[in-house]
Write a protein that holds these residues in place. Sequence first.
Motif, mmCIF file in Angstrom:
data_model
loop_
_atom_site.group_PDB
_atom_site.id
_atom_site.type_symbol
_atom_site.label_atom_id
_atom_site.label_comp_id
_atom_site.label_asym_id
_atom_site.label_seq_id
_atom_site.Cartn_x
_atom_site.Cartn_y
_atom_site.Cartn_z
ATOM 1 N N GLU A 283 -10.213 68.474 -57.526
ATOM 2 C CA GLU A 283 -9.933 67.538 -56.439
ATOM 3 C C GLU A 283 -8.514 67.720 -55.895
ATOM 4 O O GLU A 283 -8.269 67.616 -54.709
ATOM 5 C CB GLU A 283 -10.103 66.117 -56.982
ATOM 6 C CG GLU A 283 -10.136 65.039 -55.952
ATOM 7 C CD GLU A 283 -10.175 63.666 -56.626
ATOM 8 O OE1 GLU A 283 -9.839 62.694 -55.954
ATOM 9 O OE2 GLU A 283 -10.524 63.593 -57.835
ATOM 10 N N TYR A 284 -7.577 67.989 -56.808
ATOM 11 C CA TYR A 284 -6.189 68.146 -56.388
ATOM 12 C C TYR A 284 -5.880 69.563 -55.914
ATOM 13 O O TYR A 284 -4.748 69.875 -55.597
ATOM 14 C CB TYR A 284 -5.243 67.753 -57.530
ATOM 15 C CG TYR A 284 -5.186 66.256 -57.767
ATOM 16 C CD1 TYR A 284 -4.476 65.433 -56.893
ATOM 17 C CD2 TYR A 284 -5.816 65.669 -58.848
ATOM 18 C CE1 TYR A 284 -4.413 64.062 -57.092
ATOM 19 C CE2 TYR A 284 -5.771 64.301 -59.061
ATOM 20 C CZ TYR A 284 -5.069 63.497 -58.184
ATOM 21 O OH TYR A 284 -5.002 62.148 -58.386
ATOM 22 N N GLY A 285 -6.886 70.428 -55.907
ATOM 23 C CA GLY A 285 -6.710 71.750 -55.313
ATOM 24 C C GLY A 285 -6.115 72.805 -56.227
ATOM 25 O O GLY A 285 -5.474 73.742 -55.767
ATOM 26 N N ALA A 286 -6.313 72.683 -57.537
ATOM 27 C CA ALA A 286 -5.815 73.707 -58.463
ATOM 28 C C ALA A 286 -6.662 74.973 -58.332
ATOM 29 O O ALA A 286 -7.869 74.893 -58.184
ATOM 30 C CB ALA A 286 -5.879 73.193 -59.895
ATOM 31 N N GLU A 287 -5.983 76.130 -58.375
ATOM 32 C CA GLU A 287 -6.717 77.399 -58.342
ATOM 33 C C GLU A 287 -6.931 77.871 -59.774
ATOM 34 O O GLU A 287 -6.431 78.908 -60.179
ATOM 35 C CB GLU A 287 -5.926 78.445 -57.564
ATOM 36 C CG GLU A 287 -5.670 78.061 -56.120
ATOM 37 C CD GLU A 287 -4.726 79.032 -55.440
ATOM 38 O OE1 GLU A 287 -5.154 80.141 -55.132
ATOM 39 O OE2 GLU A 287 -3.555 78.667 -55.248
ATOM 40 N N GLY A 288 -7.601 77.058 -60.550
ATOM 41 C CA GLY A 288 -7.849 77.406 -61.940
ATOM 42 C C GLY A 288 -6.930 76.642 -62.874
ATOM 43 O O GLY A 288 -6.174 75.760 -62.462
ATOM 44 N N VAL A 289 -7.012 76.986 -64.151
ATOM 45 C CA VAL A 289 -6.247 76.299 -65.183
ATOM 46 C C VAL A 289 -5.201 77.260 -65.748
ATOM 47 O O VAL A 289 -5.547 78.306 -66.278
ATOM 48 C CB VAL A 289 -7.183 75.801 -66.305
ATOM 49 C CG1 VAL A 289 -6.389 75.130 -67.414
ATOM 50 C CG2 VAL A 289 -8.221 74.832 -65.736
#
Lengths: 580, 92
Positions: A283-289
């Motif tokens: 939701e917050y737009g992270a491109e992965g972990v």
Amino acid sequence: MKTLRGLGVSAGVAVGPAHVIFPGHIKVTRTRIPPEEIEEEIRRLRQAMETTARNIRRAQERIPENLGEVRAIFEAQRFLVEDPSLVAEASEIIRQGFNAEWALLKVLRRYQKIFSELPDAYFRERFRDLEGLVEMIIGALRGEKPLGGPERAIIVARDLSPADTINLRPENTLAFVTEAGSRTSHTAIVARSLGIPAVVAAKGALEEISPGDLLAVDGTTGEIFVNPDPETIREFEQRERRFRKLQSRLHQVADLPAVTRDGHRVVLRANLDLPEEIPYAREYGAEGVGLFRTEYLYVAREDLPPEELLFETYRQVVETVAPHPVTIRTLDLGGDKFASVLNLPREINPALGLRAIRLCLREESLFRTQLRAILRASAYGKVKIMFPMISGVTEFLRARNLVEEIKQELAQEGHPFDPEIPVGAMIEVPSAVAMADLLAKEADFFSIGTNDLIQYTLAIDRGNQEVSELYEPLHPAVLRFIWTTVEAAHRAGIPVAMCGEMAGELLYIPVLVGLNLDELSMTPQSIPEVKLFIRELSYRQCRQVVEKLLRLTCQDEVREALAEVFGPQLKRFSKSLWFE
Amino acid sequence: MEGKEPKRIEAEIEIRGALGLHARPAARLAKALRGLRAQVRLGHGERMVDAGSILDVLTLGARTGTRLRLIAEGEEAEEALETARRILEAGL
């Protein structure tokens, strides 16, 4: 005005009166019930139990569908309140001529004894669920309203059990503040799922906060102001507006790349502890972990978790995050956590002792189990492994060789895995920085863990109040170390990430961009703001400023120089977030 | 009434779920047994508890690998025993 600091685990800002739940023992009085009123007393008990069950069900319904784990906790609670043994035993005591409250307490005491004798911590702690539940039933017997009352308030407590949170009315709960807890504690999970700001591990909260005190709480930074002055309240109003603004723009922002005005790209990823947090990361737009912490499954139990449990958890994370990558950090715990299982001696100075990769290389079977689980999960998406607290080349190679051995083992057993899985070193020990050029030839990537790097570089224990003020991310020594690490990595052609609180702090972003870090990993809620700010910056300018900062003598000069160049821009940027 | 006589049957099972017989499987067990005409008891040695009570089942503190005895009595003892076995021996 007093200031407390804890761990911000659920984003958002709140200002409101404190509702303090003191860790109390349930107090009830014993009353004799005449024989002719006994059946009525039992009916009263059953009614209170039904009311409680209804409250739990209502709380359960408020949890979003995708949070199955959290819903299940409530489900177990609801069954507990309808438990036949609880009803039967309490009714039996009422029949002996006692009031329902007293009967419940008697039953509670009996179970307390049984539970306290169980060898396993998980089962022993289930008594707390029962205790919370009995408290709720007794509350219902007395006709008390659920916690959080009709007034809108900030709940302050030592810790919240699942039973406590059931009693809360989210619409009246402005925020949570607890003395105990961690990112993975029940309070944190429930708060995030309900979108209520929360700060846990706030030391001294029960001593410093009295019922009715006005509080200003920031669930992102972990700040708590007790009886704030008008200026702070105004500032919090602005913070809240900014937060709402960002929330409403989340979807717009989520798909934008983090790229500077002059086209320099930075990858923003999320730091996570639990599979349940993945929806927020997305939701917050992270491109992965960029950092998946793996301590949770070890801390939550007394014995060691089996390979299957680790594998299932990692696989779930990897599958859900795909096609984006997940960087899994191998166990980063001190030996003290396993003292009983592994038979390890107590250490005088655990921060410099047997922990993280050192512990894993010493207790090889524990490490092998985790590596097998990670490698097996790599068949289901894109996984990277990183080792915490690497201090030199030999140590890294030992760990890396173990990965190779396990690959062969898995191949022989017919388990699928990614043979090209990237293996990286965390840079958090000064000796690793000194060896960065040679380490970069062996590792597939670096990830700088700022919290530990700062602590070890400056020899500051952040938890020690006598010296914690000296903990300073902008110390020129820290900046030089990051610079050295990035230069060494890029010369060897490998990428450098940063995970740690520094990556989520707006003021530091121009510095980190200028230091040319390829990837920044942070708590998901920081991502939108950081991203929008990066889009305002010029990489060339950041680079020039950083080159100047590296020649300064102390952190005050660094701060001054930063404020001079980026201060107005940061101010403008913050304003644009509020009013745009 | 023929063929529907109260029965008493027993079985031994092993807890397989990675977290042991924790709150969730205990809840699932209690829920599944609720509709059946049978008394199911669960435990080891001297301590046998009502399998329909989460509270009592939790007091067994049964971790992964623990072997427990199941006793089912009543008209639907067989179904109850099978239901309990299925839940207790399920993974995770």
